[in-house]
Design an enzyme around this catalytic site. Structure first.
Site, mmCIF file in Angstrom:
data_model
loop_
_atom_site.group_PDB
_atom_site.id
_atom_site.type_symbol
_atom_site.label_atom_id
_atom_site.label_comp_id
_atom_site.label_asym_id
_atom_site.label_seq_id
_atom_site.Cartn_x
_atom_site.Cartn_y
_atom_site.Cartn_z
ATOM 1 N N LYS A 138 0.868 -1.194 0.000
ATOM 2 C CA LYS A 138 0.000 0.000 0.000
ATOM 3 C C LYS A 138 0.892 1.228 0.000
ATOM 4 O O LYS A 138 2.057 1.145 0.396
ATOM 5 C CB LYS A 138 -0.867 0.021 1.268
ATOM 6 C CG LYS A 138 -2.086 0.906 1.162
ATOM 7 C CD LYS A 138 -3.241 0.182 0.492
ATOM 8 C CE LYS A 138 -4.407 1.083 0.178
ATOM 9 N NZ LYS A 138 -5.584 0.296 -0.261
ATOM 10 N N ASP B 231 -6.950 4.351 -4.558
ATOM 11 C CA ASP B 231 -7.630 4.250 -3.253
ATOM 12 C C ASP B 231 -8.228 5.645 -3.026
ATOM 13 O O ASP B 231 -8.449 6.382 -4.000
ATOM 14 C CB ASP B 231 -6.634 3.853 -2.146
ATOM 15 C CG ASP B 231 -7.334 3.411 -0.852
ATOM 16 O OD1 ASP B 231 -7.748 2.247 -0.760
ATOM 17 O OD2 ASP B 231 -7.481 4.237 0.076
ATOM 18 N N SER C 34 -8.139 -5.931 -10.298
ATOM 19 C CA SER C 34 -6.796 -5.423 -10.602
ATOM 20 C C SER C 34 -5.890 -6.575 -11.052
ATOM 21 O O SER C 34 -5.103 -6.432 -11.997
ATOM 22 C CB SER C 34 -6.187 -4.764 -9.369
ATOM 23 O OG SER C 34 -6.630 -3.431 -9.240
HETATM 24 P P1 NDP Z 1 -12.816 7.943 -3.104
HETATM 25 O O1 NDP Z 1 -11.743 8.931 -2.903
HETATM 26 O O2 NDP Z 1 -13.336 7.690 -4.460
HETATM 27 O O3 NDP Z 1 -14.052 8.279 -2.171
HETATM 28 C C1 NDP Z 1 -13.929 8.376 -0.797
HETATM 29 C C2 NDP Z 1 -15.258 8.794 -0.207
HETATM 30 O O4 NDP Z 1 -15.188 8.681 1.211
HETATM 31 C C3 NDP Z 1 -15.596 10.231 -0.507
HETATM 32 O O5 NDP Z 1 -16.980 10.395 -0.528
HETATM 33 C C4 NDP Z 1 -14.978 10.948 0.691
HETATM 34 O O6 NDP Z 1 -15.547 12.220 0.949
HETATM 35 C C5 NDP Z 1 -15.275 9.994 1.796
HETATM 36 N N1 NDP Z 1 -14.251 10.142 2.838
HETATM 37 C C6 NDP Z 1 -12.910 10.072 2.681
HETATM 38 N N2 NDP Z 1 -12.281 10.297 3.842
HETATM 39 C C7 NDP Z 1 -13.243 10.533 4.735
HETATM 40 C C8 NDP Z 1 -13.217 10.830 6.101
HETATM 41 N N3 NDP Z 1 -12.065 10.945 6.784
HETATM 42 N N4 NDP Z 1 -14.419 10.974 6.719
HETATM 43 C C9 NDP Z 1 -15.579 10.861 6.026
HETATM 44 N N5 NDP Z 1 -15.651 10.584 4.715
HETATM 45 C C10 NDP Z 1 -14.514 10.417 4.088
HETATM 46 O O7 NDP Z 1 -12.245 6.588 -2.454
HETATM 47 P P2 NDP Z 1 -12.747 5.092 -2.673
HETATM 48 O O8 NDP Z 1 -14.198 5.043 -2.907
HETATM 49 O O9 NDP Z 1 -11.839 4.457 -3.637
HETATM 50 O O10 NDP Z 1 -12.409 4.468 -1.246
HETATM 51 C C11 NDP Z 1 -13.352 4.423 -0.195
HETATM 52 C C12 NDP Z 1 -12.946 3.335 0.798
HETATM 53 O O11 NDP Z 1 -12.903 2.067 0.134
HETATM 54 C C13 NDP Z 1 -11.557 3.510 1.411
HETATM 55 O O12 NDP Z 1 -11.580 2.986 2.735
HETATM 56 C C14 NDP Z 1 -10.679 2.612 0.549
HETATM 57 O O13 NDP Z 1 -9.517 2.195 1.227
HETATM 58 C C15 NDP Z 1 -11.632 1.451 0.311
HETATM 59 N N6 NDP Z 1 -11.357 0.599 -0.841
HETATM 60 C C16 NDP Z 1 -11.212 1.111 -2.097
HETATM 61 C C17 NDP Z 1 -10.998 0.274 -3.162
HETATM 62 C C18 NDP Z 1 -10.923 0.771 -4.560
HETATM 63 O O14 NDP Z 1 -10.816 -0.049 -5.464
HETATM 64 N N7 NDP Z 1 -10.990 2.069 -4.804
HETATM 65 C C19 NDP Z 1 -10.847 -1.176 -2.970
HETATM 66 C C20 NDP Z 1 -11.096 -1.618 -1.629
HETATM 67 C C21 NDP Z 1 -11.320 -0.752 -0.617
HETATM 68 P P3 NDP Z 1 -14.752 13.541 0.530
HETATM 69 O O15 NDP Z 1 -14.876 13.629 -0.953
HETATM 70 O O16 NDP Z 1 -15.414 14.625 1.269
HETATM 71 O O17 NDP Z 1 -13.323 13.339 0.973
HETATM 72 O O1 2IT Z 2 -7.944 -1.461 -0.705
HETATM 73 C C1 2IT Z 2 -7.870 -1.968 -1.840
HETATM 74 O O2 2IT Z 2 -8.002 -3.187 -2.011
HETATM 75 C C2 2IT Z 2 -7.642 -1.085 -2.983
HETATM 76 N N1 2IT Z 2 -7.573 0.126 -2.806
HETATM 77 C C3 2IT Z 2 -7.464 -1.660 -4.353
HETATM 78 C C4 2IT Z 2 -6.062 -2.141 -4.552
HETATM 79 C C5 2IT Z 2 -5.721 -2.574 -5.941
HETATM 80 O O3 2IT Z 2 -4.535 -2.892 -6.128
HETATM 81 O O4 2IT Z 2 -6.562 -2.626 -6.829
#
Ligand code: NDP
Ligand code: 2IT
Length: 459
Positions: free
Chosen positions: A139, A179, A391
């Site tokens: 990460k 992420d 991925s």
């Molecule tokens: P994005 O940046 O696309 O979206 C994040 C969302 O969460 C936004 O709406 C953001 O609001 C909100 N957010 C972020 N930080 C905070 C906070 N501290 N408090 C409240 N709301 C918050 O990220 P992702 O959708 O990609 O990721 C969301 C979660 O999913 C994370 O935990 C990530 O690790 C996890 N994840 C992501 C994967 C992926 O493929 N993208 C895979 C597996 C897990 P704002 O815009 O206001 O910051």
């Molecule tokens: O938390 C996660 O699994 C991710 N942000 C996706 C990682 C990836 O390599 O696609």
């Protein structure tokens, strides 16, 4: 707090052993509360494994697995639109490469520090193992805040970030992806810079790429869709389905948007979503086209939603989203967004299923509330593994210089999520905690990595 309650002498001895390892982790990583939390959850889950099989203790698998193979930190200097020099901090943790190249996303958010990156990298080891694909755990990210930055500033920052990161990654070494705060735009800039530095097109060095340069269909949707496929398996076990269920999804980013999309396709009514400022409650059901436009295209705040849907309510303070009564809660924003109190409120309001799209969105105390109140709980490592799984499919397509259809990748994703569910259920049962998917997924993810580490000797 314990994820499991121990009774026999073997279990008690195993619990003392994992407690010792946990104390060492706390001493060696002072102040890193998120990392401690992620380690604690896994270690407690593994007690039945250590009680049953002394091999892993003899090979010091636990002592080795909690120590990253490598943690890289670096300076990221860049020039903003006003001509000022800015300095951010970059990270990459290469946590475990037993079963494949390090794999895991990059997070750009002001809260990023070593603890956050290490908790995410540690969880990624077990998640990636659960997918059944040959990917190790890693990460990275930066405390850079993309909010309010121009495209030019984001490009300048990501180019500087990649200039340093490029020394440590490669298609067979370490493969970053997105992420929080890292999506298609950032991956595009980073891929461009990597290609320029290397003087060749190594498509498999990053995933989540655009479709015109080696990206995979379904990767954008994969985490959210995968979460809903996993939750659907949980529902089926209880003789239920998404049809007609009231669902609350936190966040409004990549994971949330595609979780909402798939849940709606399966007949659920999603009544709320949020961003870090507040949440929107729409009793008629969230209009996803509006959310997509506001968030994916215009990069605006979720508050704007109510301008177009006057019947919806906006509330400041994202944490209160869990006060909304629902059948299914899908936390998809960030770590520790559901604490004990929020979990109790969810239970009091009748929630029956909680499945995690975000990484570690529930505190350990919240998890105990679910487990002791008959809420069927799908933990992050299992429930959100669809993103990294696709991925890995993107890496496979890049190696083969092929591009599969949306339907093909989606079908593979569905199969992978079903397998993760089945393997987690089976491991939970085999190790004496039927129905406890925390224990089941941690054990199923651990065993493959642990056996490989034993096979590779002390390295
Ligand atoms: P994005 O940046 O696309 O979206 C994040 C969302 O969460 C936004 O709406 C953001 O609001 C909100 N957010 C972020 N930080 C905070 C906070 N501290 N408090 C409240 N709301 C918050 O990220 P992702 O959708 O990609 O990721 C969301 C979660 O999913 C994370 O935990 C990530 O690790 C996890 N994840 C992501 C994967 C992926 O493929 N993208 C895979 C597996 C897990 P704002 O815009 O206001 O910051
Ligand atoms: O938390 C996660 O699994 C991710 N942000 C996706 C990682 C990836 O390599 O696609």
């Amino acid at each position: 707090m314990a994820i499991t309650t121990q009774s026999s002498p073997e279990l008690q001895a195993a619990q003392s052993y994992v407690n010792e390892v946990y104390e060492t982790v706390k001493k060696r990583n002072p102040g890193e509360s998120e990392f401690h939390q992620a380690v604690k959850e896994i270690l407690d889950s593994l007690v039945p494994v250590f009680a049953k099989n002394p091999k892993y203790k003899n090979h010091a698998i636990l002592e080795r697995i909690v120590e990253p193979e490598r943690l890289i930190t670096f300076r990221v200097p860049w020039v903003d639109d006003q001509g000022n020099v800015q300095v951010n901090r970059g990270f990459r943790v290469q946590f475990n490469s037993a079963i494949g190249p390090y794999k895991g996303g990059l997070r750009f958010h002001p809260s990023v520090n070593a603890s956050i990156i290490k908790f995410l990298g540690f969880e990624q080891i077990f998640k990636n193992s659960l997918t059944g694909q040959p990917i190790g755990g890693g990460k990275g990210g930066s405390d850079f805040d993309p909010k309010g930055k121009s495209d030019n500033e984001v490009m300048k920052f990501t180019q500087s970030f990649m200039t340093e990161l490029s020394k440590y990654i490669g298609p067979d070494v370490d493969v970053p992806a997105g992420d929080i705060g890292v999506g298609a735009r950032e991956i595009g800039f980073m891929f461009g810079q990597y290609k320029r530095l290397r003087g060749g097109n190594e498509a498999g060095v990053l995933t989540g790429k655009g479709l015109t340069y080696g990206g995979s269909l379904t990767r954008t949707e994969a985490t959210g869709y995968g979460l809903v496929y996993f939750t659907d398996e949980m529902l089926k076990t209880k003789g239920e389905s998404f049809a007609g269920k009231t669902v609350v999804v936190s966040g409004s980013g990549n994971v949330s948007i595609y979780a909402i999309e798939k849940a709606q396709q399966l007949g659920a009514k999603v009544v709320a979503c949020s961003d870090s400022n507040g949440y929107v409650y729409d009793k008629n059901g969230i209009n996803l086209d509006t959310v997509k436009r506001l968030k994916e295209v215009e990069r605006k705040r979720i508050k704007e939603y109510v301008n177009e849907h006057p019947s919806a309510e906006y509330h400041e303070g994202c944490e209160n989203i869990w006060n909304i009564p629902c059948d299914i809660a899908l936390p998809c924003a960030t770590q520790n967004e559901i604490n004990e109190e929020a979990a109790k409120t969810l239970v009091a309001n009748g929630v029956k299923f909680v499945a995690e799209g975000a990484n570690m969105p529930s505190t350990l105390e919240a998890i105990e509330v679910y487990l002791s109140n008959d809420v069927y709980f799908g933990p992050a490592k299992a429930a959100n593994a669809g993103g990294v799984a696709v991925s890995a499919l993107e890496m496979a397509q890049n190696s083969a210089r092929l591009a599969w259809s949306f339907e093909e990748v989606d079908a593979k994703l569905k199969d992978i999520m079903k397998n993760i569910y089945r393997n987690s259920v089976n491991a939970a049962e085999e190790y004496g905690h039927p129905g406890n998917l925390v224990v089941g997924s941690n054990i199923a993810g651990f065993l493959k990595v642990a056996d490989t580490m034993v096979a590779h000797g002390v390295i």
